[in-house]
Design a protein around this motif. Structure first.
Motif, PDB file in Angstrom:
ATOM      1  N   GLN A 161      13.825  -3.285 -18.418  1.00 53.50           N
ATOM      2  CA  GLN A 161      13.751  -1.984 -19.089  1.00 53.50           C
ATOM      3  C   GLN A 161      12.905  -2.074 -20.351  1.00 53.50           C
ATOM      4  O   GLN A 161      12.127  -1.172 -20.644  1.00 53.50           O
ATOM      5  CB  GLN A 161      15.145  -1.481 -19.431  1.00 53.50           C
ATOM      6  CG  GLN A 161      15.909  -0.995 -18.235  1.00 53.50           C
ATOM      7  CD  GLN A 161      17.294  -0.507 -18.608  1.00 53.50           C
ATOM      8  OE1 GLN A 161      17.954  -1.069 -19.473  1.00 53.50           O
ATOM      9  NE2 GLN A 161      17.746   0.528 -17.938  1.00 53.50           N
ATOM     10  N   SER A 162      13.062  -3.158 -21.075  1.00 59.12           N
ATOM     11  CA  SER A 162      12.289  -3.333 -22.299  1.00 59.12           C
ATOM     12  C   SER A 162      10.796  -3.421 -21.981  1.00 59.12           C
ATOM     13  O   SER A 162       9.969  -2.788 -22.636  1.00 59.12           O
ATOM     14  CB  SER A 162      12.752  -4.593 -23.028  1.00 59.12           C
ATOM     15  OG  SER A 162      11.979  -4.809 -24.186  1.00 59.12           O
ATOM     16  N   MET A 163      10.442  -4.198 -20.958  1.00 56.85           N
ATOM     17  CA  MET A 163       9.031  -4.330 -20.586  1.00 56.85           C
ATOM     18  C   MET A 163       8.456  -3.007 -20.089  1.00 56.85           C
ATOM     19  O   MET A 163       7.311  -2.674 -20.384  1.00 56.85           O
ATOM     20  CB  MET A 163       8.869  -5.401 -19.507  1.00 56.85           C
ATOM     21  CG  MET A 163       9.086  -6.803 -20.025  1.00 56.85           C
ATOM     22  SD  MET A 163       8.730  -8.101 -18.816  1.00 56.85           S
ATOM     23  CE  MET A 163       9.802  -7.699 -17.455  1.00 56.85           C
ATOM     24  N   ALA A 164       9.242  -2.249 -19.346  1.00 49.33           N
ATOM     25  CA  ALA A 164       8.782  -0.982 -18.789  1.00 49.33           C
ATOM     26  C   ALA A 164       8.911   0.170 -19.785  1.00 49.33           C
ATOM     27  O   ALA A 164       8.456   1.271 -19.514  1.00 49.33           O
ATOM     28  CB  ALA A 164       9.564  -0.653 -17.522  1.00 49.33           C
ATOM     29  N   LYS A 165       9.549  -0.120 -20.916  1.00 48.27           N
ATOM     30  CA  LYS A 165       9.809   0.893 -21.944  1.00 48.27           C
ATOM     31  C   LYS A 165      10.576   2.089 -21.366  1.00 48.27           C
ATOM     32  O   LYS A 165      10.239   3.244 -21.594  1.00 48.27           O
ATOM     33  CB  LYS A 165       8.510   1.336 -22.607  1.00 48.27           C
ATOM     34  CG  LYS A 165       7.788   0.188 -23.284  1.00 48.27           C
ATOM     35  CD  LYS A 165       6.840   0.657 -24.331  1.00 48.27           C
ATOM     36  CE  LYS A 165       6.058  -0.446 -24.974  1.00 48.27           C
ATOM     37  NZ  LYS A 165       6.765  -1.552 -25.502  1.00 48.27           N
ATOM     38  N   VAL A 166      11.610   1.755 -20.578  1.00 48.59           N
ATOM     39  CA  VAL A 166      12.519   2.779 -20.050  1.00 48.59           C
ATOM     40  C   VAL A 166      13.914   2.495 -20.573  1.00 48.59           C
ATOM     41  O   VAL A 166      14.230   1.380 -20.980  1.00 48.59           O
ATOM     42  CB  VAL A 166      12.536   2.828 -18.505  1.00 48.59           C
ATOM     43  CG1 VAL A 166      11.184   3.201 -17.961  1.00 48.59           C
ATOM     44  CG2 VAL A 166      13.002   1.518 -17.917  1.00 48.59           C
ATOM     45  N   ARG A 167      14.757   3.489 -20.548  1.00 52.41           N
ATOM     46  CA  ARG A 167      16.128   3.358 -21.033  1.00 52.41           C
ATOM     47  C   ARG A 167      17.080   3.871 -19.972  1.00 52.41           C
ATOM     48  O   ARG A 167      16.730   4.722 -19.162  1.00 52.41           O
ATOM     49  CB  ARG A 167      16.331   4.180 -22.314  1.00 52.41           C
ATOM     50  CG  ARG A 167      15.338   3.910 -23.404  1.00 52.41           C
ATOM     51  CD  ARG A 167      15.439   2.473 -23.928  1.00 52.41           C
ATOM     52  NE  ARG A 167      14.357   2.207 -24.848  1.00 52.41           N
ATOM     53  CZ  ARG A 167      13.376   1.359 -24.610  1.00 52.41           C
ATOM     54  NH1 ARG A 167      13.337   0.685 -23.493  1.00 52.41           N
ATOM     55  NH2 ARG A 167      12.432   1.162 -25.498  1.00 52.41           N
ATOM     56  N   SER A 168      18.268   3.358 -20.002  1.00 59.08           N
ATOM     57  CA  SER A 168      19.303   3.896 -19.124  1.00 59.08           C
ATOM     58  C   SER A 168      20.409   4.475 -19.996  1.00 59.08           C
ATOM     59  O   SER A 168      20.554   4.116 -21.159  1.00 59.08           O
ATOM     60  CB  SER A 168      19.854   2.801 -18.195  1.00 59.08           C
ATOM     61  OG  SER A 168      20.445   1.766 -18.931  1.00 59.08           O
ATOM     62  N   TRP A 169      21.161   5.369 -19.400  1.00 59.34           N
ATOM     63  CA  TRP A 169      22.225   6.060 -20.110  1.00 59.34           C
ATOM     64  C   TRP A 169      23.500   5.961 -19.303  1.00 59.34           C
ATOM     65  O   TRP A 169      23.472   5.878 -18.084  1.00 59.34           O
ATOM     66  CB  TRP A 169      21.890   7.542 -20.243  1.00 59.34           C
ATOM     67  CG  TRP A 169      20.676   7.853 -21.022  1.00 59.34           C
ATOM     68  CD1 TRP A 169      19.389   7.517 -20.724  1.00 59.34           C
ATOM     69  CD2 TRP A 169      20.624   8.577 -22.228  1.00 59.34           C
ATOM     70  NE1 TRP A 169      18.546   7.998 -21.668  1.00 59.34           N
ATOM     71  CE2 TRP A 169      19.277   8.666 -22.619  1.00 59.34           C
ATOM     72  CE3 TRP A 169      21.578   9.171 -23.034  1.00 59.34           C
ATOM     73  CZ2 TRP A 169      18.865   9.312 -23.759  1.00 59.34           C
ATOM     74  CZ3 TRP A 169      21.163   9.829 -24.172  1.00 59.34           C
ATOM     75  CH2 TRP A 169      19.821   9.893 -24.532  1.00 59.34           C
ATOM     76  N   ILE A 170      24.594   6.038 -19.998  1.00 58.62           N
ATOM     77  CA  ILE A 170      25.893   6.210 -19.359  1.00 58.62           C
ATOM     78  C   ILE A 170      26.398   7.562 -19.846  1.00 58.62           C
ATOM     79  O   ILE A 170      26.459   7.806 -21.051  1.00 58.62           O
ATOM     80  CB  ILE A 170      26.872   5.087 -19.750  1.00 58.62           C
ATOM     81  CG1 ILE A 170      26.355   3.737 -19.246  1.00 58.62           C
ATOM     82  CG2 ILE A 170      28.258   5.386 -19.189  1.00 58.62           C
ATOM     83  CD1 ILE A 170      27.161   2.556 -19.730  1.00 58.62           C
ATOM     84  N   ALA A 171      26.700   8.432 -18.901  1.00 63.26           N
ATOM     85  CA  ALA A 171      27.153   9.778 -19.243  1.00 63.26           C
ATOM     86  C   ALA A 171      28.638   9.913 -18.934  1.00 63.26           C
ATOM     87  O   ALA A 171      29.063   9.638 -17.811  1.00 63.26           O
ATOM     88  CB  ALA A 171      26.360  10.818 -18.463  1.00 63.26           C
TER      89      ALA A 171
END
Length: 140
Positions: free
Chosen positions: A77-87
């Motif tokens: 995720q860091s390399m792809a510059k994406v984030r995940s969320w928990i809702a």
């Protein structure tokens, strides 16, 4: 482990400990879990212990595999510059699950549903809101 059992016996309290056991050469050590509960004597103090010893090696292997998987995910995720969320569907709180910025405040780890929806582009708002409501209702 002996220290934990000795200390628990001196205080007359339950104990719980995990340790590794050496096995035959070439095989990985086994993990054991020991739990003990004091049995009081006539004077109310621990007279003896009743307990269990359980092989928890598979649990430890699973925990380690999960840790490795989470680490790989964080790096990806860091390399792809994406984030995940928990809702949290009940409270409407979104928690950023990883490094990086969280709209609208980069230092925030949690954000309320209403605040997040304010940051969504107006063209995307209807489908995002519909998807969120469907998730809350148990749908896809």
């Amino acid at each position: 482990m002996a220290r934990i059992v000795t200390l628990a016996a001196a205080q007359g309290v339950e104990f719980d400990c995990e340790w590794r056991v050496a096995t035959a050469e070439g095989t990985p050590p086994r993990w054991l879990l020991c739990r003990g509960r004091p049995i009081p004597g006539s004077d109310g103090h621990a007279e003896r212990y009743i307990g269990i010893v359980v092989d928890i090696s598979s649990r430890k292997e699973t925990e380690e595999a999960l840790r490795r998987s989470q680490l790989i995910l964080r790096h990806a995720q860091s390399m792809a510059k994406v984030r995940s969320w928990i809702a949290d569907l009940e409270t409407g709180i979104f928690t950023n699950n990883g490094d990086g910025d969280l709209l609208p405040n980069p230092n925030q780890r949690q954000i309320a549903e209403a605040t997040l929806f304010q940051a969504i582009h107006p063209d995307d708002f209807p489908w995002v809101k519909a998807a969120w409501r469907a998730a809350q209702d148990g749908g896809p």
